[in-house]
Design a protein around this motif. Structure first.
Motif, PDB file in Angstrom:
ATOM      1  N   ARG A 230       0.764  -1.191  -0.073  1.00 38.64           N
ATOM      2  CA  ARG A 230       0.088   0.018   0.031  1.00 38.64           C
ATOM      3  C   ARG A 230       0.806   1.190  -0.024  1.00 38.64           C
ATOM      4  NH1 ARG A 230      -3.777  -2.457   4.014  1.00 38.64           N
ATOM      5  NH2 ARG A 230      -3.176  -0.603   5.549  1.00 38.64           N
ATOM      6  N   SER A 231       2.044   1.156   0.647  1.00 33.45           N
ATOM      7  CA  SER A 231       2.864   2.310   0.732  1.00 33.45           C
ATOM      8  C   SER A 231       3.671   2.719  -0.770  1.00 33.45           C
ATOM      9  CB  SER A 231       4.072   2.007   1.693  1.00 33.45           C
ATOM     10  OG  SER A 231       4.774   0.897   1.412  1.00 33.45           O
ATOM     11  N   PHE A 232       3.548   1.658  -1.834  1.00 30.01           N
ATOM     12  CA  PHE A 232       4.158   1.907  -3.078  1.00 30.01           C
ATOM     13  C   PHE A 232       3.868   3.153  -3.597  1.00 30.01           C
ATOM     14  CE2 PHE A 232       4.730   1.593  -7.425  1.00 30.01           C
ATOM     15  CZ  PHE A 232       5.777   1.114  -7.582  1.00 30.01           C
ATOM     16  N   ARG A 233       5.045   3.884  -3.873  1.00 25.31           N
ATOM     17  CA  ARG A 233       5.094   5.184  -4.800  1.00 25.31           C
ATOM     18  C   ARG A 233       5.829   5.190  -5.952  1.00 25.31           C
ATOM     19  NH1 ARG A 233       1.509   5.152  -1.691  1.00 25.31           N
ATOM     20  NH2 ARG A 233       0.555   6.703  -0.524  1.00 25.31           N
ATOM     21  N   PRO A 234       5.355   5.177  -7.227  1.00 21.37           N
ATOM     22  CA  PRO A 234       6.282   4.995  -8.532  1.00 21.37           C
ATOM     23  C   PRO A 234       7.295   6.484  -8.485  1.00 21.37           C
ATOM     24  CG  PRO A 234       3.944   5.780  -9.226  1.00 21.37           C
ATOM     25  CD  PRO A 234       3.832   5.631  -7.570  1.00 21.37           C
ATOM     26  N   HIS A 235       8.296   5.835  -9.021  1.00 20.54           N
ATOM     27  CA  HIS A 235       9.235   6.948  -9.220  1.00 20.54           C
ATOM     28  C   HIS A 235       8.911   7.983 -10.568  1.00 20.54           C
ATOM     29  CE1 HIS A 235      11.896   5.731  -6.106  1.00 20.54           C
ATOM     30  NE2 HIS A 235      12.113   4.622  -6.753  1.00 20.54           N
TER      31      HIS A 235
END
Length: 238
Positions: A230-235
């Motif tokens: 859930r914490s994933f953020r794309p670069h």
């Protein structure tokens, strides 16, 4: 951008550091999101370590919605039978480049590593694409029949999964569950289903998402299930 689907452990052992050599375990990522954050952006087959038993698995990359997804199920052409028993659904079957089920054991290990979300991409025979997103997803271990915990729906299709199937145990045709027997598949059945993405590709027990046509007699053409932290953020590219 990237997402993944798991291959067999036996094929991946040579790709991973020795599980007994703890000094090198950090070089084997735990899922596709960690691959992404280590700079891997291409589709391909990669190795991971699944906690807590640190077994190695290889992963295949594809790409939706920012990347970092681990594919846990794929249906697209009917080349793989999903009419399987408990042990096969536990251990996984198929080929990640095509149709496959990750395996409930691996899915439990992955979804227990942290807080995960689930995305389901759906396609019908008219090439219409929609998706369902669930903010929270995990399944219990085998002792607890891989019970489903899924909530927090959003997406471009009406929910036919979490509101009805949440908190249900996984069942297969050989466990005595009449819904699994009738549907010829394994799923989190509940008298019986409003979604069954493991049904036969065609026929009344097909790939069902009830709200698509308000019917359980319409089979979708293709589906992909995938999870990521859930914490994933794309670069973002500069």
């Amino acid at each position: 951008s990237s997402s993944c689907g798991i291959w067999s452990a036996d094929d991946a052992v040579s790709l991973c550091p020795s599980p007994s050599d703890g000094r090198h375990l950090s070089f084997c990522p735990s899922d596709c999101a960690s691959l992404y954050h280590n700079g891997v952006r291409r589709s391909g087959v990669y190795a991971v370590v699944l906690s807590p038993d640190r077994r190695c698995h290889s992963l295949k990359h594809i790409s939706p919605s920012g990347g970092g997804w681990t594919v846990v199920q794929r249906r697209r052409d009917g080349s793989v039978s999903f009419n399987r028993g408990w042990s096969e659904y536990r251990d996984g079957f198929g080929e990640p480049r095509g149709e496959h089920w990750l395996g409930n054991r691996q899915l439990h290990l992955l979804s227990s590593q942290g807080q995960y979300s689930l995305r389901i991409d759906l396609q019908d025979w008219s090439h219409t694409h929609r998706h369902a997103h669930y903010h929270s997803f995990r399944i219990d271990d085998e002792e607890n029949q891989y019970r489903l915990h899924v909530s927090g729906f959003s997406g471009t299709v009406e929910d036919s999964f979490s509101w009805y199937h949440n908190q249900q145990s996984f069942s297969t045709p050989d466990t005595g569950n009449i819904c699994a027997e009738i549907s010829h598949s394994g799923w989190w059945f509940h008298q019986c289903f409003y979604s069954n993405l493991n049904g036969n590709l065609l026929g009344p027990d097909g790939i069902v998402w009830f709200s698509w046509k308000d019917s359980d007699f319409y089979s979708l053409k293709a589906v992909v299930m995938m999870i990521r932290p859930r914490s994933f953020r794309p670069h973002l590219s500069p």
